[in-house]
Scaffold this active site. Structure first.
Site, PDB file in Angstrom:
ATOM      1  N   HIS A  83      32.563  40.796  40.566  1.00 16.12           N
ATOM      2  CA  HIS A  83      31.449  39.950  40.895  1.00 16.12           C
ATOM      3  C   HIS A  83      30.123  40.568  41.533  1.00 16.12           C
ATOM      4  O   HIS A  83      30.150  40.547  42.800  1.00 16.12           O
ATOM      5  CB  HIS A  83      31.737  38.183  41.180  1.00 16.12           C
ATOM      6  N   ASP A 115      28.866  36.921  33.277  1.00 10.84           N
ATOM      7  CA  ASP A 115      30.093  35.374  33.633  1.00 10.84           C
ATOM      8  C   ASP A 115      29.414  34.165  32.873  1.00 10.84           C
ATOM      9  O   ASP A 115      28.448  33.969  33.001  1.00 10.84           O
ATOM     10  CB  ASP A 115      30.244  35.995  35.014  1.00 10.84           C
ATOM     11  N   VAL A 131      41.592  36.226  36.660  1.00  8.30           N
ATOM     12  CA  VAL A 131      41.916  37.064  35.721  1.00  8.30           C
ATOM     13  C   VAL A 131      42.829  38.564  36.083  1.00  8.30           C
ATOM     14  O   VAL A 131      41.657  39.045  37.596  1.00  8.30           O
ATOM     15  CB  VAL A 131      40.804  37.900  35.107  1.00  8.30           C
ATOM     16  N   HIS A 182      38.473  43.864  38.246  1.00 10.11           N
ATOM     17  CA  HIS A 182      36.760  42.919  38.626  1.00 10.11           C
ATOM     18  C   HIS A 182      35.489  42.900  39.572  1.00 10.11           C
ATOM     19  O   HIS A 182      36.369  42.205  40.783  1.00 10.11           O
ATOM     20  CB  HIS A 182      36.488  42.205  37.323  1.00 10.11           C
TER      21      HIS A 182
END
Ligand code: 5GP
Length: 131
Positions: free
Chosen positions: A107, A36, A101, A105
């Protein structure tokens, strides 16, 4: 849940294509992993499907649960490769939860020598560790 407008490629698709620089630290046929750009923990990785058809984890779970399972396995391997056996796996889902976004995804958050819970319970991150 989808906030994506039009057919612009997502920032993650542009990274995958090499249009935006970011080292791909691990990849399989279907999934890739980057660090990230604004880490919130000593280890902060993003696990991303190469295809951008699912905006968030709710859509992904309904549409392709095997791909979701692959993301979890890739997260485990990527955390281990980065030096963490235990990790936090977070899917921000929707604007109100902080998702920015809309290309699903995960994290992966961890410290290098253990899980985040250990760091929190010990009163902070290990000496020298920076987010
Ligand atoms: P979200 O807020 O959607 O859950 O997570 C999006 C994440 O993408 C954020 O943590 C943000 O820091 C990260 N991000 C946004 N742009 C870039 C970029 O260009 N490169 C990298 N490596 N990460 C990015």
């Amino acid at each position: 849940m989808t906030e994506r407008v039009g057919t612009e490629p997502s920032i993650f698709t542009r990274i995958l294509r090499g249009e935006i620089p970011s080292e791909i630290v691990l990849q399989t046929d279907d999934v890739f992993v980057i660090r990230d750009i604004a880490p919130q923990a000593p280890i902060h990785l993003l696990v991303i499907p190469k295809a951008d058809e699912y905006a968030d984890v709710v859509e992904l779970a309904a549409g392709d649960p095997k791909l979701l399972a692959s993301m979890v396995e890739v997260a485990r391997v990527a955390a281990s490769q980065a030096g963490a056996a235990d990790f936090r796996l977070i899917f921000n889902t929707g604007v109100g939860a902080g998702q920015t976004v809309f290309h699903v995804h995960a994290h992966v958050l961890a410290t290098r020598f253990g899980g985040l819970a250990e760091a929190t319970m010990a009163g902070g991150l290990p000496d020298g560790e920076e987010a």
